[in-house]
Scaffold this motif. Structure first.
Motif, PDB file in Angstrom:
ATOM      1  N   GLU A 221       0.838  -1.297  -0.050  1.00 11.72           N
ATOM      2  CA  GLU A 221       0.153   0.021   0.121  1.00 11.72           C
ATOM      3  C   GLU A 221       0.939   1.184   0.037  1.00 11.72           C
ATOM      4  O   GLU A 221       1.868   1.227   0.632  1.00 11.72           O
ATOM      5  CB  GLU A 221      -0.893  -0.127   1.362  1.00 11.72           C
ATOM      6  CG  GLU A 221      -1.935   1.246   1.397  1.00 11.72           C
ATOM      7  CD  GLU A 221      -2.366   1.257   2.847  1.00 11.72           C
ATOM      8  OE1 GLU A 221      -3.432   0.543   3.136  1.00 11.72           O
ATOM      9  OE2 GLU A 221      -1.619   2.014   3.856  1.00 11.72           O
ATOM     10  N   ILE A 222       0.662   2.031  -0.811  1.00 13.94           N
ATOM     11  CA  ILE A 222       1.144   3.378  -0.801  1.00 13.94           C
ATOM     12  C   ILE A 222       0.263   4.407  -0.630  1.00 13.94           C
ATOM     13  O   ILE A 222      -0.782   4.380  -0.797  1.00 13.94           O
ATOM     14  CB  ILE A 222       2.195   3.695  -2.288  1.00 13.94           C
ATOM     15  CG1 ILE A 222       1.138   3.612  -3.454  1.00 13.94           C
ATOM     16  CG2 ILE A 222       3.070   2.628  -2.528  1.00 13.94           C
ATOM     17  CD1 ILE A 222       1.744   4.445  -4.720  1.00 13.94           C
ATOM     18  N   SER A 223       1.002   5.606  -0.136  1.00 11.14           N
ATOM     19  CA  SER A 223      -0.184   6.539   0.126  1.00 11.14           C
ATOM     20  C   SER A 223       0.861   8.037  -0.229  1.00 11.14           C
ATOM     21  O   SER A 223       2.028   8.028  -0.206  1.00 11.14           O
ATOM     22  CB  SER A 223      -0.065   7.000   1.764  1.00 11.14           C
ATOM     23  OG  SER A 223      -0.867   5.711   2.293  1.00 11.14           O
ATOM     24  N   GLN A 224      -0.009   9.004  -0.664  1.00 10.04           N
ATOM     25  CA  GLN A 224       0.899  10.363  -1.134  1.00 10.04           C
ATOM     26  C   GLN A 224       1.204  11.236   0.264  1.00 10.04           C
ATOM     27  O   GLN A 224       0.747  10.802   1.235  1.00 10.04           O
ATOM     28  CB  GLN A 224      -0.367  11.355  -1.487  1.00 10.04           C
ATOM     29  CG  GLN A 224       0.153  12.406  -2.459  1.00 10.04           C
ATOM     30  CD  GLN A 224      -0.914  13.002  -2.906  1.00 10.04           C
ATOM     31  OE1 GLN A 224      -2.065  12.748  -3.387  1.00 10.04           O
ATOM     32  NE2 GLN A 224      -0.604  14.367  -3.057  1.00 10.04           N
ATOM     33  N   VAL A 225       2.392  11.752   0.085  1.00 12.12           N
ATOM     34  CA  VAL A 225       2.750  12.519   1.284  1.00 12.12           C
ATOM     35  C   VAL A 225       2.783  14.116   1.047  1.00 12.12           C
ATOM     36  O   VAL A 225       2.687  14.466   0.184  1.00 12.12           O
ATOM     37  CB  VAL A 225       4.236  12.095   1.743  1.00 12.12           C
ATOM     38  CG1 VAL A 225       4.407  10.657   2.082  1.00 12.12           C
ATOM     39  CG2 VAL A 225       5.171  12.329   0.642  1.00 12.12           C
ATOM     40  N   ASP A 226       2.564  14.596   2.285  1.00 11.41           N
ATOM     41  CA  ASP A 226       2.521  16.291   2.166  1.00 11.41           C
ATOM     42  C   ASP A 226       3.874  16.652   1.808  1.00 11.41           C
ATOM     43  O   ASP A 226       4.860  15.862   2.276  1.00 11.41           O
ATOM     44  CB  ASP A 226       1.635  16.769   3.373  1.00 11.41           C
ATOM     45  CG  ASP A 226       2.212  16.448   4.745  1.00 11.41           C
ATOM     46  OD1 ASP A 226       3.631  15.981   4.820  1.00 11.41           O
ATOM     47  OD2 ASP A 226       1.500  16.458   5.659  1.00 11.41           O
TER      48      ASP A 226
END
Lengths: 543, 106
Positions: A221-226
């Motif tokens: 699972e990947i997620s966008q980062v701020d």
């Protein structure tokens, strides 16, 4: 206790180069390496190197390794394998574990060339079997002929992440995505473009948030980062993979230097804990040198030069080389090193953002975000004021848009169509006044696979495009497949009209495809019907 | 299969002699001289050991003998780094559980 004039720790590119130079000056040299085979990481590098002739550009890494071993042998260097240096003591005494025995050696000079170790990052499930370092992937596929996995997600868009992604596809694995927490691609744009045109999607400003699976990896699972690299909730994406590959930088293995009592500094630009060294790699302890990645993370080409410099300096330190000869030879090496230290990816440019190239052309943002040049970039770089480009008859199209130290294309063209000039980081320029014969040497010599031969007049309504191809099976003349765009999107049918394999191309096959003339400047890759590049079925899914 | 039969740049990988060895009492094949871990990977085996306290699986991680994640019991000796230990015909390799051999249900 056996004595040597010089003991080198590490038989990688830097250590071997140092040993060769010193032995050629008449020194007795021993090299210790903990591995069963010498050459360090060079034998895992199957891509063509960058630089210019003096840096052995366009030669594949493992071939450079073979040359180094032959040179070391010829110079009389003694290489001890399975020999782990466990300690360095006062007066240059070295303790080495060889098999089950601890043996003492003594030298008058020491060069530490232990290289670097891979960095890792942690996330949920990062210890699961199937999460591996990018170096592990290279070791498995390029040394031992085994696939690290079937479906791989790569984390890290530096040159290691990009190069290994391409190598994974060459080994027959599918690369499902390239992920990096940074907002832009870290490595060379040409390396990124090679994998983007195979259809690998880039996820910049993303990171891995979870490795899934019970006994081994079954998904990720990947997620966008701020901006602060914190994952943004709700942005998760899932991929079915059996392998997660981490290419998140290297750290110098400088423990021996610290143990020896060298003055150390913490320098993030050089990769962490590194010794204080002078321009030839001499540490705060006279006669003790550090060369290659252990004194600052760079790449193999500069490591070899730095190794040679330390080898010469060690020879001069013991009087095997007079000051005059030392200065002359070091000056030449400094020029060679300096040319690698120029441009957008120079050690001194780390962390800097370049809006324009040295030529004053706005850099491609698409290349930095998605891994490929968009139409506007092509227009801007191809039709720039300093070059004239033909749009009839066969001619080279060079999609090299960053100032990187590399110039084999200039030497490859015997007709003088391609000019880089003295500064090897300058963008290659096409001189349309000289006529291209379509020999293809420029394509094969381009380490970044960024040169294409285009002929808009191939047949009424059709253009031919010759492109570099390094996958199996090699396409056959007459075969029908699909033309892919720079982003790996299918454009339509392509017919193979020529396939060239020459010794001078060094395993790069030159494939010429016939496409509708409208695709002359958009088609940049070929996908056979039975997919070779390992990206099976992905095209359908992505549309 | 995980073996690369032919590579576009490297051609065919040079292999030693095909030999058999034991993996937790099961007979397996591999090439003499290649790292044990490579022979296991070729056969699709992923778990080399379980950690002592949390009983978590571990496998190949660095593949260059640095991280010690891939250690197993080889010929009765625990903590052998399988990624850098060459395969020998007839070797007895066992999944490591903590520092002892994992009990295998037959």
């Amino acid at each position: 206790m056996k004595r040597y004039d010089l003991i080198v720790v590490g038989a990688g590119p830097s250590g071997l180069s140092a040993a060769i130079e010193a032995a050629r000056c008449g020194m007795s040299v021993a090299v210790f390496d903990e591995n069963a085979k010498p050459g360090g990481q060079l034998f895992k590098q199957i891509h063509k190197f960058f630089g210019s002739k003096e840096h052995q550009a366009k030669i594949r890494g493992f071939k450079i390794g073979e040359t180094l071993l032959a040179e070391a042998d010829e110079a009389g260097v003694e290489v001890f394998l399975n020999a782990t240096v466990a300690g360095i003591y006062l007066d240059k005494e070295v303790l080495v574990q060889i098999g089950a025995a601890m043996e003492h050696f003594k030298a008058d000079t020491i060069i530490i060339a232990t290289g670097a170790a891979e960095n890792m990052i942690t996330f949920d499930g990062w210890t699961l079997p199937g999460v591996i370092g990018a170096g592990a992937a290279q070791t498995m596929m390029n040394l031992y002929g085994i696939k690290p996995g079937q479906r791989v997600l790569m984390l890290g868009s530096g040159n290691v992440g990009l190069v290994v992604s391409f190598q994974l596809m060459q080994a027959g694995c599918e690369v499902v995505a390239l992920v990096d927490a940074a907002p832009k691609v870290g490595g060379y744009g040409v390396h990124a473009a090679k994998i983007a045109r195979c259809g690998v999607p880039f996820y910049l400003s993303h990171t891995i948030t979870k490795a899934e699976g019970s006994d081994c990896v079954s998904g990720v699972e990947i997620s966008q980062v701020d901006e602060d690299f914190i994952p943004i909730p709700g942005t998760q994406k899932h991929f079915d993979v059996d392998t997660i590959c981490l290419a998140v930088g290297l750290s110098p293995m400088s423990q021996l230097l610290k143990m020896a009592g060298c003055n150390m500094v913490d320098d993030p630009r050089r990769g962490g804990q590194v010794p204080q060294v002078d321009e030839n790699g001499e540490t705060s302890i006279p006669g003790l040198f550090a060369a290659g990645d252990v004194s600052g993370i760079e790449e193999a080409s500069s490591a070899m030069i730095k190794g040679r410099m330390s080898g010469l300096a060690a020879a001069a330190y013991l009087g095997f080389l007079n000051e005059q000869d030392k200065d002359n030879r070091l000056a030449d090496l400094e020029v060679a090193l300096d040319s690698l230290h120029q441009g957008m990816f120079a050690p001194g440019s780390k962390g800097k953002t370049f809006a324009k190239t040295d030529e004053g052309i706005a850099v491609s943002q698409s290349l930095l975000k998605k891994g490929y040049l968009d139409d506007a970039d092509i227009e801007r770089f191809i039709h720039r004021p300093d070059q004239t480009i033909k749009n009839s008859g066969i001619h080279p199209v060079i999609e090299c848009t960053q100032n990187i130290p590399c110039n084999p294309c200039q030497d490859a063209c015997t007709r003088g169509c391609i000019k880089v000039g003295k500064t090897i980081t300058a963008l290659p320029r096409i001189d349309a006044a000289n006529s291209c014969t379509g020999c293809g040497m420029c394509i094969a010599s381009c380490s970044g696979q960024a040169i294409f031969l285009v002929d808009e007049d191939y047949a009424p309504g059709y253009a031919s495009i010759t492109l570099p191809y390094e996958f199996l099976p090699r396409p056959q003349k007459g075969e029908l497949g699909t033309a892919l765009s720079r982003s790996g999107q299918p454009l339509g049918h392509a017919e193979i009209i020529d396939v060239r394999n020459a010794k001078a191309f060094d395993q790069t096959t030159l494939v010429t495809i016939k496409v509708p003339v409208e695709q002359a400047m958009t088609a940049r890759f070929y996908q056979p019907k039975t997919n070779a590049a390992g990206q099976s079925g992905k095209k359908e899914i992505r549309q | 299969m995980n073996r690369i039969s032919e590579h576009p740049i490297l051609g065919e990988t040079e292999k030693g002699q095909l030999v058999t060895f034991f993996m937790d009492d099961k007979m397996m094949e591999g090439y003499a001289g290649e790292p044990i871990a490579v022979a296991l990977k070729a056969a699709g085996l992923m778990v080399h050991r379980y950690t002592h306290k949390a009983h978590e699986p571990r496998g190949i991680f660095c593949a260059i003998g640095r991280c010690t994640d891939c250690v197993m019991i080889v010929d009765g000796v625990p903590n052998i780094r399988t990624c850098i230990t060459p395969l020998v015909a007839g070797m007895k390799v066992q999944t490591q559980d903590g520092v002892t051999a994992l009990e295998v249900n037959k």
